[in-house]
Scaffold this motif. Sequence first.
Motif, short mmCIF file in Angstrom:
data_model
loop_
_atom_site.label_atom_id
_atom_site.label_comp_id
_atom_site.label_asym_id
_atom_site.label_seq_id
_atom_site.Cartn_x
_atom_site.Cartn_y
_atom_site.Cartn_z
N MET A 143 50.79 3.47 38.97
CA MET A 143 50.51 4.01 37.54
C MET A 143 50.69 5.54 38.24
O MET A 143 49.25 5.65 38.25
CB MET A 143 50.73 3.96 36.02
CG MET A 143 51.14 2.17 35.57
SD MET A 143 51.07 1.60 34.38
CE MET A 143 52.41 3.21 33.18
N LYS A 144 51.77 6.09 37.85
CA LYS A 144 51.26 7.92 37.51
C LYS A 144 51.50 8.99 36.29
O LYS A 144 52.43 7.97 35.20
CB LYS A 144 52.29 8.46 38.05
CG LYS A 144 52.04 8.36 40.56
CD LYS A 144 53.21 9.22 40.86
CE LYS A 144 53.14 8.67 42.29
NZ LYS A 144 54.10 8.37 43.14
N ALA A 176 45.84 4.55 35.41
CA ALA A 176 47.04 5.23 36.38
C ALA A 176 46.52 6.37 37.11
O ALA A 176 45.29 7.17 37.04
CB ALA A 176 48.00 5.91 35.24
N ASP A 202 55.57 7.59 35.87
CA ASP A 202 55.80 6.87 34.53
C ASP A 202 55.50 7.59 33.36
O ASP A 202 55.71 6.88 32.38
CB ASP A 202 54.59 5.48 34.69
CG ASP A 202 54.42 5.03 36.16
OD1 ASP A 202 55.24 3.61 36.07
OD2 ASP A 202 54.17 4.91 37.05
N LEU A 203 54.59 8.48 33.06
CA LEU A 203 54.85 9.05 31.84
C LEU A 203 54.23 11.11 32.43
O LEU A 203 53.93 11.22 33.01
CB LEU A 203 53.84 8.09 31.34
CG LEU A 203 52.79 9.23 29.68
CD1 LEU A 203 54.35 8.49 28.95
CD2 LEU A 203 51.10 8.23 29.43
N CYS A 216 61.46 8.84 32.00
CA CYS A 216 60.27 8.10 31.47
C CYS A 216 59.98 8.88 30.06
O CYS A 216 60.48 9.40 29.84
CB CYS A 216 59.15 8.36 32.58
SG CYS A 216 58.53 9.81 32.89
N SER A 222 59.45 14.49 38.21
CA SER A 222 58.70 13.36 37.42
C SER A 222 59.97 11.97 38.44
O SER A 222 59.36 11.07 38.47
CB SER A 222 58.57 13.26 36.45
OG SER A 222 60.53 13.80 36.32
N ARG A 243 45.72 3.76 31.84
CA ARG A 243 46.76 3.28 31.83
C ARG A 243 46.69 2.37 33.04
O ARG A 243 46.42 2.22 34.21
CB ARG A 243 47.81 3.74 31.97
CG ARG A 243 48.62 4.17 30.60
CD ARG A 243 49.49 4.71 30.25
NE ARG A 243 49.60 5.14 29.18
CZ ARG A 243 50.74 4.82 28.16
NH1 ARG A 243 52.13 4.33 28.55
NH2 ARG A 243 50.88 5.29 27.25
#
Lengths: 136, 136
Positions: A4-5, A32, A96-97, A126, A90, A30
């Motif tokens: 996850m990023k 991430a 992801d966020l 996202c 992004s 997370r």
Amino acid sequence: MQDMKVLVGFITTPEGEAALEAAIAEAKLRDARLVVVHSLVGGGRDEDQLPEYKKALDAVAARLEADGVDHEIRELVRGNAPGNDLLEFSRDEAVDLIVIGVRRRSPVGKLVLGSNAQDILLGADCPVLAVKPAKS
Amino acid sequence: MQDMKVLVGFITTPEGEAALEAAIAEAKLRDARLVVVHSLVGGGRDEDQLPEYKKALDAVAARLEADGVDHEIRELVRGNAPGNDLLEFSRDEAVDLIVIGVRRRSPVGKLVLGSNAQDILLGADCPVLAVKPAKS
């Protein structure tokens, strides 16, 4: 499994610092990778700010290193406004966020969201986490 | 230790449903209590929507129950606009995160954030997570 990023834009303001702190916490929560993006317009238009930014960015890198946060720092010089630069990045990187900092409204003033914040909030694919600096 | 609280406003739109889903995920991730707030103006001004809302809110409660999410559902009838109602509630209850749904911008249209979303993003003391419905 793909990591996850969590993406945060780098900017040396109280809002930017609040966003970085929150992004670090979210990345840890997370499990991430934290991606710190530094967006410059380029073409000589922000060269005077470069030494200051380089120094601050080095401090961020050292801090993330010491903190053991999985991270990368990316410098973008593509002639884009920061909001659009972050959005484009992004999407390209399937983030992801996104974490952004927004100004704290004064008790009297009717503040509106800045255009970069609006662009990111409306345009992001996202979720976007909006945080504020601590009350002064 | 005081439990963390994730707050989401209840509204039967694709944005509201996206916010609820995200709020459930965040509550689980943070081991927090999910507070679902249903804000009505009151004074007879939204009585015609009540049966529909009651049914949808019952479905949400059943879903959270089945999902094992620590939660509470609060109905506010205080004559406030939903954005201000949520803000006031978030301060009174020392909420840790507010989740809101925002519309997905069409490829052409220049959308601005709705006034409830702006009020919450600017006025909240805590972080605000803005999510969008899945692409249709």
